[in-house]
Scaffold this motif. Sequence first.
Motif, PDB file in Angstrom:
ATOM      1  N   GLU A 321       0.989  -1.314  -0.058  1.00  0.00           N
ATOM      2  CA  GLU A 321      -0.119  -0.137  -0.064  1.00  0.00           C
ATOM      3  C   GLU A 321       0.764   1.185  -0.118  1.00  0.00           C
ATOM      4  O   GLU A 321       0.757   2.450  -0.628  1.00  0.00           O
ATOM      5  CB  GLU A 321      -1.023   0.093   1.416  1.00  0.00           C
ATOM      6  CG  GLU A 321      -1.889  -1.137   1.130  1.00  0.00           C
ATOM      7  CD  GLU A 321      -1.567  -2.469   1.473  1.00  0.00           C
ATOM      8  OE1 GLU A 321      -0.632  -2.693   2.003  1.00  0.00           O
ATOM      9  OE2 GLU A 321      -2.518  -3.296   1.295  1.00  0.00           O
ATOM     10  N   ARG A 322       1.869   1.344   0.809  1.00  0.00           N
ATOM     11  CA  ARG A 322       2.883   2.376   1.037  1.00  0.00           C
ATOM     12  C   ARG A 322       3.529   2.490  -0.422  1.00  0.00           C
ATOM     13  O   ARG A 322       3.652   3.795  -0.957  1.00  0.00           O
ATOM     14  CB  ARG A 322       3.696   2.025   2.220  1.00  0.00           C
ATOM     15  CG  ARG A 322       4.658   3.372   2.412  1.00  0.00           C
ATOM     16  CD  ARG A 322       6.032   3.190   3.394  1.00  0.00           C
ATOM     17  NE  ARG A 322       5.198   2.632   4.553  1.00  0.00           N
ATOM     18  CZ  ARG A 322       5.878   2.120   5.294  1.00  0.00           C
ATOM     19  NH1 ARG A 322       7.160   1.869   5.564  1.00  0.00           N
ATOM     20  NH2 ARG A 322       5.122   1.583   6.631  1.00  0.00           N
ATOM     21  N   LYS A 325       1.081   3.971  -3.033  1.00  0.00           N
ATOM     22  CA  LYS A 325       0.846   5.560  -2.805  1.00  0.00           C
ATOM     23  C   LYS A 325       1.883   6.352  -3.582  1.00  0.00           C
ATOM     24  O   LYS A 325       1.529   7.676  -3.890  1.00  0.00           O
ATOM     25  CB  LYS A 325       0.937   5.784  -1.264  1.00  0.00           C
ATOM     26  CG  LYS A 325      -0.500   5.401  -0.866  1.00  0.00           C
ATOM     27  CD  LYS A 325      -0.493   5.668   0.737  1.00  0.00           C
ATOM     28  CE  LYS A 325      -1.762   5.126   1.625  1.00  0.00           C
ATOM     29  NZ  LYS A 325      -1.709   5.507   2.839  1.00  0.00           N
ATOM     30  N   GLU A 326       3.234   5.617  -3.749  1.00  0.00           N
ATOM     31  CA  GLU A 326       4.116   6.742  -4.363  1.00  0.00           C
ATOM     32  C   GLU A 326       4.238   6.705  -5.956  1.00  0.00           C
ATOM     33  O   GLU A 326       4.947   7.435  -6.368  1.00  0.00           O
ATOM     34  CB  GLU A 326       5.617   6.181  -3.845  1.00  0.00           C
ATOM     35  CG  GLU A 326       5.752   6.425  -2.279  1.00  0.00           C
ATOM     36  CD  GLU A 326       7.027   5.376  -1.735  1.00  0.00           C
ATOM     37  OE1 GLU A 326       7.746   4.988  -2.682  1.00  0.00           O
ATOM     38  OE2 GLU A 326       7.181   5.647  -0.608  1.00  0.00           O
TER      39      GLU A 326
END
Length: 357
Positions: A321-322, A325-326
């Motif tokens: 998920e992290r 997001k990028e």
Amino acid sequence: PAARPEAVESLARGRPYPDDDPTSGKATTPDRSMRHTPGRSTTQHSPRSTEHQHHVVAYLLHTVVLLLRKVCVMPPVITTESLEFSYGDTPVLRGLDLSVEAGEVVCLLGPNGVGKTTLVENLLGSLTPTSGRVRVLGTDPRRAGADFWSRIGLVQQSWTDHAKWRVRDQLEWIRSVQLTAASRVSGVEEVLDAVGLSEKADSRLSRLSGGQRRTIDFAAALMAAPELLVLDEPTTGLDPASKARLHDLILARVDDDATIVMTTHDLAEAEHLASRVLIMNEGRIIADGTVTALRERLDRGAEITWVQDGTRHVHSTHSPERFVKELDLDHVTGLTITRPTLEETYLSLVSSKEPHS
């Protein structure tokens, strides 16, 4: 025929049909806003799969149950302490310590012959432990009376019916026994409607298919709206539609705060139903946790693939998920997140044979 939705709901919650209540004006529509949805290990076009969300919710619910128990001193539904069982000189269960809280759906997984059914039979008092302690609903099942058994629904591996009886006669006999202890027992037509076998009411059990006889066992287990369901491979031999119907009935009982303990070899079924998975091997519990927590035991993380500017990219990470997001999602297509499956985790843990609890 498909089961009537109101039949499933009323059976699961232990109340009569709206049709059976002359004061009722219309059928109650079941609330399925929080209904479980079968998951998939590969999610396309979305960084957060439905399956992942389902298991995150299961993890949170499991945590809430444990916190409530600490705050409210809620007794566990099932406990075993140093449970041992042997057939002659052959040990089958080796020092099992187990606690199952109210409202949990616990799936027991493991290869054939590791003690899953033996554990179930010890929990039900069918077998006497070689040593250790068993308590179910606060009672030693070997000394339990009719009140205790009215609170439990049971589906065993082998059929428990009278093959020459008709379906209706079998269920009426079970219902008459349950009425000696339970305050509310569903009618025969109600349970048959719920499991989709109304047209088989007058058929002899010996004339039914194996899957249909299994379904009749399940219908009988639900008649008294039990607070604990113990299911030993309940969907073996069922076609996909019948299996999905039984899953709906199980989850409806969970919505009404019942506790489920079941054995299965169907890992997809465990992923769909379980709030907690126990993996057994050689008579011991070698892993205990939510599906999400067990998956995270594998060293490899999720694999993310996407296409950007005509180039296909692949990236592995423990925090998908992290990472997503990028990404510049306005210029990304074909985004896919593939997480370790329960099957991969299961095979890894069983082959290692080391405790992972």
